[in-house]
Design an enzyme around this catalytic site. Structure first.
Site, short mmCIF file in Angstrom:
data_model
loop_
_atom_site.label_atom_id
_atom_site.label_comp_id
_atom_site.label_asym_id
_atom_site.label_seq_id
_atom_site.Cartn_x
_atom_site.Cartn_y
_atom_site.Cartn_z
N ASP A 20 0.94 -0.95 -0.26
CA ASP A 20 -0.04 0.26 -0.22
C ASP A 20 1.10 1.80 -0.07
O ASP A 20 0.13 2.28 0.26
CB ASP A 20 -0.77 -0.16 1.36
CG ASP A 20 -0.37 -0.12 2.41
OD1 ASP A 20 1.07 -0.01 2.07
OD2 ASP A 20 -0.51 0.68 3.85
N CYS A 23 5.02 0.27 2.85
CA CYS A 23 5.22 -0.96 3.68
C CYS A 23 6.23 -0.89 4.27
O CYS A 23 6.47 -1.67 5.88
CB CYS A 23 5.74 -2.09 2.56
SG CYS A 23 6.90 -1.68 0.91
N HIS A 132 9.56 -4.18 -2.76
CA HIS A 132 8.20 -4.12 -1.25
C HIS A 132 8.91 -4.13 0.19
O HIS A 132 10.36 -5.42 -0.29
CB HIS A 132 7.28 -4.91 -2.11
CG HIS A 132 6.79 -5.51 -0.59
ND1 HIS A 132 5.47 -4.22 -0.73
CD2 HIS A 132 6.15 -6.49 0.08
CE1 HIS A 132 4.72 -5.14 0.54
NE2 HIS A 132 5.60 -6.31 0.99
#
Length: 205
Positions: A20, A23, A132
């Site tokens: 989102d 992270c 991520h």
């Protein structure tokens, strides 16, 4: 070394954090929550605001040459939910929480340390897949431990995901936005798309 016990006696897991755009913040908050009782639902916003305040408080250290933006521009930019955190944020949060933050690159298994040399006794490990961050924790029976010192075993866990190619090669890759389906080239393109649309869920094509 005593801290590097055999893998058979210790179990480590990857805690998957939502994609989102926050992270990094949520991974760090997840690791600190059992210790400092951080409220998960507001942690990302709070950490963004904290980083913004630290940057504004020291314009000499956090100058345009470091930030690639003016001090005020960066402090405003990092508060936006579409902005991704990185090394600058890790360094600031390591100092704030008084904990070493160790990010392990899934593709290269290289470990990046933040807060090293400050005499900090606590340490957390994060897995970085190219775009991520996820948290790494140790299971002790039913208890989940998020601050520990076991560098070789944490890297061994990340290696299992590297062997499955669960990383994004940011030097030569194409992505697809899972929200709108648009094709995107490279991490710069992903960051631009996230900033323009607020979409933060990508997959490698």
């Amino acid at each position: 070394m005593a801290e590097e016990e055999s893998a058979a006696s210790r179990k480590f897991v990857r805690k998957v954090i939502p994609s989102d755009n926050s992270c990094l913040f949520n991974s760090i908050a997840y690791c600190m929550a059992p210790v400092d009782n951080i409220h998960q639902t507001s942690s990302a916003l709070e950490l963004r605001e904290l980083i913004s305040a630290v940057i504004l408080s020291d314009p000499e250290e956090y100058c345009e040459a470091v930030l690639s933006k003016s001090n005020q521009e960066y402090s405003h930019w990092i508060q936006q939910s579409s902005s991704w955190g990185g090394a600058i944020e890790c360094s600031i949060l390591a100092g704030h929480f008084q904990v070493e933050i160790c990010a392990i690159d899934c593709q290269t298994l290289r470990l990046y340390r933040f807060g090293e040399g400050r005499g900090l006794s606590r340490r957390m490990y994060l897995m970085y897949d190219g775009i991520h961050y996820d948290a790494i924790s140790e299971l002790e029976g039913r208890k989940e431990v998020t601050l520990f010192r076991a560098e070789e075993l944490a890297i061994a866990l990340v290696k299992t995901f590297r062997d499955k190619r669960q990383f994004t090669d940011t030097s030569n890759f194409s992505l697809r936005c899972l929200v709108c389906g648009q094709g995107i080239q490279g991490s710069d393109g992903a960051q631009k798309h996230a900033a323009e649309t607020g979409h933060g869920n990508f997959a490698e094509n």
